[in-house]
Design an enzyme around this catalytic site. Structure first.
Site, mmCIF file in Angstrom:
data_model
loop_
_atom_site.group_PDB
_atom_site.id
_atom_site.type_symbol
_atom_site.label_atom_id
_atom_site.label_comp_id
_atom_site.label_asym_id
_atom_site.label_seq_id
_atom_site.Cartn_x
_atom_site.Cartn_y
_atom_site.Cartn_z
ATOM 1 N N ILE A 47 0.821 -1.220 0.000
ATOM 2 C CA ILE A 47 0.000 0.000 0.000
ATOM 3 C C ILE A 47 0.855 1.270 0.000
ATOM 4 O O ILE A 47 0.329 2.349 -0.227
ATOM 5 C CB ILE A 47 -1.007 0.035 1.169
ATOM 6 C CG1 ILE A 47 -0.292 0.019 2.515
ATOM 7 C CG2 ILE A 47 -2.007 -1.111 1.048
ATOM 8 C CD1 ILE A 47 -1.214 0.328 3.691
ATOM 9 N N GLY A 107 13.804 -2.158 9.642
ATOM 10 C CA GLY A 107 12.670 -1.612 8.913
ATOM 11 C C GLY A 107 11.435 -2.502 8.884
ATOM 12 O O GLY A 107 10.458 -2.169 8.218
ATOM 13 N N HIS A 114 7.684 -11.885 5.505
ATOM 14 C CA HIS A 114 7.303 -11.461 4.165
ATOM 15 C C HIS A 114 8.528 -11.015 3.394
ATOM 16 O O HIS A 114 9.518 -10.579 3.973
ATOM 17 C CB HIS A 114 6.250 -10.352 4.188
ATOM 18 C CG HIS A 114 6.670 -9.096 4.895
ATOM 19 N ND1 HIS A 114 6.714 -8.997 6.272
ATOM 20 C CD2 HIS A 114 7.059 -7.901 4.422
ATOM 21 C CE1 HIS A 114 7.097 -7.770 6.611
ATOM 22 N NE2 HIS A 114 7.327 -7.091 5.499
#
Length: 128
Positions: A47, A107, A114
């Protein structure tokens, strides 16, 4: 997208986490732009893309990061890598980067293993 509960590994790890954003996407509770799905993986557009192509590939089982996924479910880790390559081919990327962030200092913001599939522009090294 599958709404079936996901199986757990023999030791109980990998169970869906009701508080995990990605587990909720796998369960169909949160919408995502899915680009590929297999029995064990789900790939969807990020996103907040950092490149023209930015797809996340996740295992359907919950593991907090890539290292724990590889240790507890090596076949699922292999499936994630294979799916990432399939996404790159599907997206017609000749060059691309696969990134696993492990830990907040690196991060990682969603603590469900993932890999980021990034491409569609030149990617510098070392990364920022």
């Amino acid at each position: 997208m599958s709404t079936e509960p996901q199986a757990t590994t023999a030791d109980g790890s990998g169970a869906p986490d009701a508080d995990c954003l990605f587990c909720r996407i796998v369960a169909g509770q949160i919408p995502a732009t899915v680009v590929r799905e297999t029995e064990t993986t789900l790939a969807f557009r990020d996103i907040n893309p950092q490149a023209p192509t930015h797809v996340l590939v996740i295992p359907k089982l919950h593991h907090p990061d890539a290292a724990s996924l590889a240790a507890a479910a090596p076949q699922a880790a292999a499936d994630v890598l294979a799916a990432a390559g399939e996404v790159a081919a599907q997206e017609e990327l000749e060059s691309y980067r696969l990134v696993f962030n492990t830990g907040a200092g690196a991060g990682q913001t969603v603590f469900h293993a993932h890999v980021h599939v990034l491409g569609g522009r030149g990617l510098q090294w070392p990364p920022g």
